[in-house]
Scaffold this active site. Sequence first.
Site, PDB file in Angstrom:
ATOM      1  N   HIS A 217       0.856  -1.333  -0.029  1.00 38.14           N
ATOM      2  CA  HIS A 217      -0.095   0.037  -0.069  1.00 38.14           C
ATOM      3  C   HIS A 217       0.890   1.210   0.016  1.00 38.14           C
ATOM      4  O   HIS A 217       1.960   1.269   0.663  1.00 38.14           O
ATOM      5  CB  HIS A 217      -0.853   0.129   1.215  1.00 38.14           C
ATOM      6  N   PRO A 218       0.337   2.195  -0.775  1.00 41.65           N
ATOM      7  CA  PRO A 218       1.102   3.466  -0.538  1.00 41.65           C
ATOM      8  C   PRO A 218       0.787   4.412   0.516  1.00 41.65           C
ATOM      9  O   PRO A 218      -0.060   4.383   1.189  1.00 41.65           O
ATOM     10  CB  PRO A 218       0.714   4.261  -1.815  1.00 41.65           C
TER      11      PRO A 218
ATOM     12  N   GLY B 150      -8.328   7.153  -6.465  1.00 39.44           N
ATOM     13  CA  GLY B 150      -9.736   7.620  -6.135  1.00 39.44           C
ATOM     14  C   GLY B 150     -10.150   7.654  -4.828  1.00 39.44           C
ATOM     15  O   GLY B 150     -11.011   8.668  -4.201  1.00 39.44           O
TER      16      GLY B 150
ATOM     17  N   VAL C  58      -2.175   1.876   7.004  1.00 42.19           N
ATOM     18  CA  VAL C  58      -3.451   1.557   6.154  1.00 42.19           C
ATOM     19  C   VAL C  58      -4.447   1.708   6.769  1.00 42.19           C
ATOM     20  O   VAL C  58      -4.518   1.364   7.970  1.00 42.19           O
ATOM     21  CB  VAL C  58      -3.210   0.114   5.680  1.00 42.19           C
ATOM     22  N   ILE C  59      -5.417   2.486   6.218  1.00 39.34           N
ATOM     23  CA  ILE C  59      -6.881   2.883   6.579  1.00 39.34           C
ATOM     24  C   ILE C  59      -7.649   2.863   5.596  1.00 39.34           C
ATOM     25  O   ILE C  59      -7.407   3.161   4.342  1.00 39.34           O
ATOM     26  CB  ILE C  59      -7.007   4.073   7.428  1.00 39.34           C
TER      27      ILE C  59
ATOM     28  N   ALA D 176      -9.704   4.522   3.390  1.00 35.10           N
ATOM     29  CA  ALA D 176      -9.665   6.297   3.364  1.00 35.10           C
ATOM     30  C   ALA D 176     -11.257   6.450   2.912  1.00 35.10           C
ATOM     31  O   ALA D 176     -11.632   7.650   3.255  1.00 35.10           O
ATOM     32  CB  ALA D 176      -8.819   6.462   2.140  1.00 35.10           C
TER      33      ALA D 176
END
Length: 219
Positions: free
Chosen positions: A111-112, A130, A164-165, A167
Amino acid sequence: MSSEQGPGGLFEKPAAEPLCYSVLRSHCQQYLLIVPYLLGTVCSMDVQTVNSMTCEEFVCVFGNVVERCPLIAAALWSRRPFSSTLELENGFNEFIDSLSIEGKEGILRCHPDLAGRELLAGTLTVESRGEQGQAGLTSLSSADALRMNQLNSQYKKQFGFPFVICARMSDKDRIIQQLESRVRNQQLQELHCGIAEVKSICRLRLQDIYNRAAKSTKL
């Protein structure tokens, strides 16, 4: 059965599908680029359609349900037929749960950073771009952007993987608050938190796939 290098660990791949995996290793990024085209050719996204897909078609559609982990989709393709789309979603969750701690950390490392370098460079996946946009992370003030960068760096130094969540179920204020809070977690506790968020992201991405296919059917 032989071993295939997965995200941060090893998982088994079906020995009967070497060509599929070879193609995925070489062209997974190309596959992700043609997802909109393939979805436009799908009449509907019912379970019969899913079960009839070739491995390459399946990965085109589902390859980024888990961020930048198309081999997970390829592994799930070998478990067809699915009795329902819910079983497919459960398959993603069960696969993630079956991984070792190192494998789960590997998924998180795919994940970024939120509002990080990849956003500025324009190299996020379509899905991540997105999602970050919906959370307001593409239009941060200078102060918020600096705070996010500081927290992201602190978090990765603490745990060895990005924060990481989901978003789309948050906004920039809640994300910053969660970063400030979760950086104080223990390593294993935070691993569980991050994986739970990955599953939420997967569920929403699967819903998007079904919704896009349904819309194309109505046109």
